[in-house]
Design a protein around this motif. Sequence first.
Motif, PDB file in Angstrom:
ATOM      1  N   ILE A 187      41.294  40.799  20.921  1.00 42.94           N
ATOM      2  CA  ILE A 187      41.461  41.605  22.130  1.00 42.94           C
ATOM      3  C   ILE A 187      42.867  42.198  22.095  1.00 42.94           C
ATOM      4  O   ILE A 187      43.840  41.534  22.458  1.00 42.94           O
ATOM      5  CB  ILE A 187      41.256  40.760  23.400  1.00 42.94           C
ATOM      6  CG1 ILE A 187      39.878  40.112  23.377  1.00 42.94           C
ATOM      7  CG2 ILE A 187      41.452  41.607  24.646  1.00 42.94           C
ATOM      8  CD1 ILE A 187      39.682  39.058  24.438  1.00 42.94           C
ATOM      9  N   PRO A 188      43.002  43.458  21.641  1.00 42.23           N
ATOM     10  CA  PRO A 188      44.327  44.078  21.572  1.00 42.23           C
ATOM     11  C   PRO A 188      44.828  44.449  22.968  1.00 42.23           C
ATOM     12  O   PRO A 188      44.104  45.069  23.740  1.00 42.23           O
ATOM     13  CB  PRO A 188      44.093  45.319  20.720  1.00 42.23           C
ATOM     14  CG  PRO A 188      42.633  45.610  20.852  1.00 42.23           C
ATOM     15  CD  PRO A 188      41.949  44.310  21.126  1.00 42.23           C
ATOM     16  N   THR A 189      46.054  44.051  23.309  1.00 39.80           N
ATOM     17  CA  THR A 189      46.573  44.321  24.649  1.00 39.80           C
ATOM     18  C   THR A 189      47.926  45.027  24.657  1.00 39.80           C
ATOM     19  O   THR A 189      48.303  45.593  25.674  1.00 39.80           O
ATOM     20  CB  THR A 189      46.713  43.009  25.444  1.00 39.80           C
ATOM     21  OG1 THR A 189      47.548  42.117  24.722  1.00 39.80           O
ATOM     22  CG2 THR A 189      45.361  42.373  25.688  1.00 39.80           C
ATOM     23  N   VAL A 203      53.403  51.363  13.601  1.00 42.08           N
ATOM     24  CA  VAL A 203      52.466  50.918  14.628  1.00 42.08           C
ATOM     25  C   VAL A 203      52.330  49.395  14.584  1.00 42.08           C
ATOM     26  O   VAL A 203      52.018  48.822  13.542  1.00 42.08           O
ATOM     27  CB  VAL A 203      51.068  51.549  14.422  1.00 42.08           C
ATOM     28  CG1 VAL A 203      50.101  51.109  15.502  1.00 42.08           C
ATOM     29  CG2 VAL A 203      51.164  53.066  14.355  1.00 42.08           C
ATOM     30  N   THR A 204      52.564  48.769  15.733  1.00 48.75           N
ATOM     31  CA  THR A 204      52.369  47.327  15.868  1.00 48.75           C
ATOM     32  C   THR A 204      51.417  47.099  17.037  1.00 48.75           C
ATOM     33  O   THR A 204      51.640  47.618  18.129  1.00 48.75           O
ATOM     34  CB  THR A 204      53.705  46.603  16.132  1.00 48.75           C
ATOM     35  OG1 THR A 204      54.601  46.914  15.071  1.00 48.75           O
ATOM     36  CG2 THR A 204      53.497  45.104  16.202  1.00 48.75           C
ATOM     37  N   ILE A 205      50.373  46.333  16.781  1.00 48.70           N
ATOM     38  CA  ILE A 205      49.387  46.018  17.814  1.00 48.70           C
ATOM     39  C   ILE A 205      49.292  44.507  17.925  1.00 48.70           C
ATOM     40  O   ILE A 205      49.128  43.812  16.920  1.00 48.70           O
ATOM     41  CB  ILE A 205      48.004  46.611  17.473  1.00 48.70           C
ATOM     42  CG1 ILE A 205      48.118  48.131  17.304  1.00 48.70           C
ATOM     43  CG2 ILE A 205      46.986  46.257  18.557  1.00 48.70           C
ATOM     44  CD1 ILE A 205      46.875  48.793  16.760  1.00 48.70           C
ATOM     45  N   ALA A 206      49.408  44.007  19.147  1.00 48.88           N
ATOM     46  CA  ALA A 206      49.317  42.564  19.393  1.00 48.88           C
ATOM     47  C   ALA A 206      48.242  42.317  20.439  1.00 48.88           C
ATOM     48  O   ALA A 206      47.874  43.199  21.208  1.00 48.88           O
ATOM     49  CB  ALA A 206      50.658  42.020  19.872  1.00 48.88           C
ATOM     50  N   GLY A 207      47.753  41.099  20.455  1.00 47.21           N
ATOM     51  CA  GLY A 207      46.719  40.733  21.420  1.00 47.21           C
ATOM     52  C   GLY A 207      46.275  39.306  21.210  1.00 47.21           C
ATOM     53  O   GLY A 207      46.957  38.518  20.566  1.00 47.21           O
ATOM     54  N   LYS A 208      45.121  39.004  21.748  1.00 53.21           N
ATOM     55  CA  LYS A 208      44.606  37.640  21.685  1.00 53.21           C
ATOM     56  C   LYS A 208      43.445  37.517  20.713  1.00 53.21           C
ATOM     57  O   LYS A 208      42.599  38.400  20.621  1.00 53.21           O
ATOM     58  CB  LYS A 208      44.133  37.186  23.064  1.00 53.21           C
ATOM     59  CG  LYS A 208      45.239  36.921  24.034  1.00 53.21           C
ATOM     60  CD  LYS A 208      44.672  36.331  25.301  1.00 53.21           C
ATOM     61  CE  LYS A 208      45.794  35.852  26.193  1.00 53.21           C
ATOM     62  NZ  LYS A 208      45.288  35.131  27.347  1.00 53.21           N
ATOM     63  N   ILE A 209      43.450  36.415  20.018  1.00 54.04           N
ATOM     64  CA  ILE A 209      42.280  35.959  19.274  1.00 54.04           C
ATOM     65  C   ILE A 209      42.013  34.573  19.836  1.00 54.04           C
ATOM     66  O   ILE A 209      42.805  33.657  19.616  1.00 54.04           O
ATOM     67  CB  ILE A 209      42.513  35.918  17.755  1.00 54.04           C
ATOM     68  CG1 ILE A 209      42.705  37.329  17.211  1.00 54.04           C
ATOM     69  CG2 ILE A 209      41.342  35.239  17.055  1.00 54.04           C
ATOM     70  CD1 ILE A 209      42.887  37.415  15.706  1.00 54.04           C
ATOM     71  N   GLY A 210      40.947  34.459  20.582  1.00 52.74           N
ATOM     72  CA  GLY A 210      40.696  33.216  21.312  1.00 52.74           C
ATOM     73  C   GLY A 210      41.725  33.103  22.419  1.00 52.74           C
ATOM     74  O   GLY A 210      41.912  34.015  23.206  1.00 52.74           O
ATOM     75  N   GLU A 211      42.473  32.004  22.443  1.00 54.73           N
ATOM     76  CA  GLU A 211      43.516  31.807  23.446  1.00 54.73           C
ATOM     77  C   GLU A 211      44.912  32.074  22.896  1.00 54.73           C
ATOM     78  O   GLU A 211      45.892  31.979  23.614  1.00 54.73           O
ATOM     79  CB  GLU A 211      43.439  30.366  23.990  1.00 54.73           C
ATOM     80  CG  GLU A 211      42.196  30.081  24.792  1.00 54.73           C
ATOM     81  CD  GLU A 211      42.094  30.984  26.027  1.00 54.73           C
ATOM     82  OE1 GLU A 211      43.100  31.176  26.727  1.00 54.73           O
ATOM     83  OE2 GLU A 211      40.991  31.508  26.269  1.00 54.73           O
ATOM     84  N   GLU A 212      45.006  32.407  21.627  1.00 52.23           N
ATOM     85  CA  GLU A 212      46.298  32.583  20.976  1.00 52.23           C
ATOM     86  C   GLU A 212      46.711  34.060  20.959  1.00 52.23           C
ATOM     87  O   GLU A 212      45.935  34.940  20.589  1.00 52.23           O
ATOM     88  CB  GLU A 212      46.215  32.055  19.542  1.00 52.23           C
ATOM     89  CG  GLU A 212      47.515  32.069  18.814  1.00 52.23           C
ATOM     90  CD  GLU A 212      47.382  31.491  17.418  1.00 52.23           C
ATOM     91  OE1 GLU A 212      48.398  31.470  16.714  1.00 52.23           O
ATOM     92  OE2 GLU A 212      46.280  31.068  17.020  1.00 52.23           O
ATOM     93  N   PHE A 213      47.954  34.347  21.369  1.00 48.83           N
ATOM     94  CA  PHE A 213      48.504  35.700  21.332  1.00 48.83           C
ATOM     95  C   PHE A 213      49.141  35.912  19.967  1.00 48.83           C
ATOM     96  O   PHE A 213      50.046  35.177  19.572  1.00 48.83           O
ATOM     97  CB  PHE A 213      49.544  35.888  22.443  1.00 48.83           C
ATOM     98  CG  PHE A 213      49.969  37.312  22.614  1.00 48.83           C
ATOM     99  CD1 PHE A 213      49.171  38.209  23.296  1.00 48.83           C
ATOM    100  CD2 PHE A 213      51.153  37.759  22.070  1.00 48.83           C
ATOM    101  CE1 PHE A 213      49.553  39.531  23.456  1.00 48.83           C
ATOM    102  CE2 PHE A 213      51.559  39.073  22.211  1.00 48.83           C
ATOM    103  CZ  PHE A 213      50.756  39.961  22.921  1.00 48.83           C
TER     104      PHE A 213
END
Length: 146
Positions: free
Chosen positions: A39-41, A96-106
Amino acid sequence: MIQPKTKKIIILSVVIVIVLIAINWKIQPFHSLQKNNAIPTKVSIIRSNADGRETVYLEGNENGKVFQDSVRRAVLVWVGPAKAHYLEEGDTVYYVTIAGKIGEEFVELCNVTTDGDGFVQTSHFRYRVFGGDWLNTVEQAFQRGK
């Protein structure tokens, strides 16, 4: 009729190609972002050209989803080791840097450099992008974030 030695060479070649495709798929920089549970945020884009550098930050799943949709349609083909970027007049490079969640981990899902020639590169490898219109997605997101 094909000689037994030739059959072995053909079979070995096919196996090597399949292994290389699998390795390319696992190490390519869009792999984490393409996952169904990603989930990219947060998105950070730095545009560097002859005029200087500009940075935009985008937050929210809808902004990240645009990138995720693009990379799911994109096919990356490894073309060699990464090269240094020396900007010539008129060239633009996006970081470009994209961060988000995989499961509960950011986590960081994607961190690449994109140039106007349609290449994406990490710190070690360079890839040609086919499909997905990655460069257009980056440019449009950058303009939205200004």
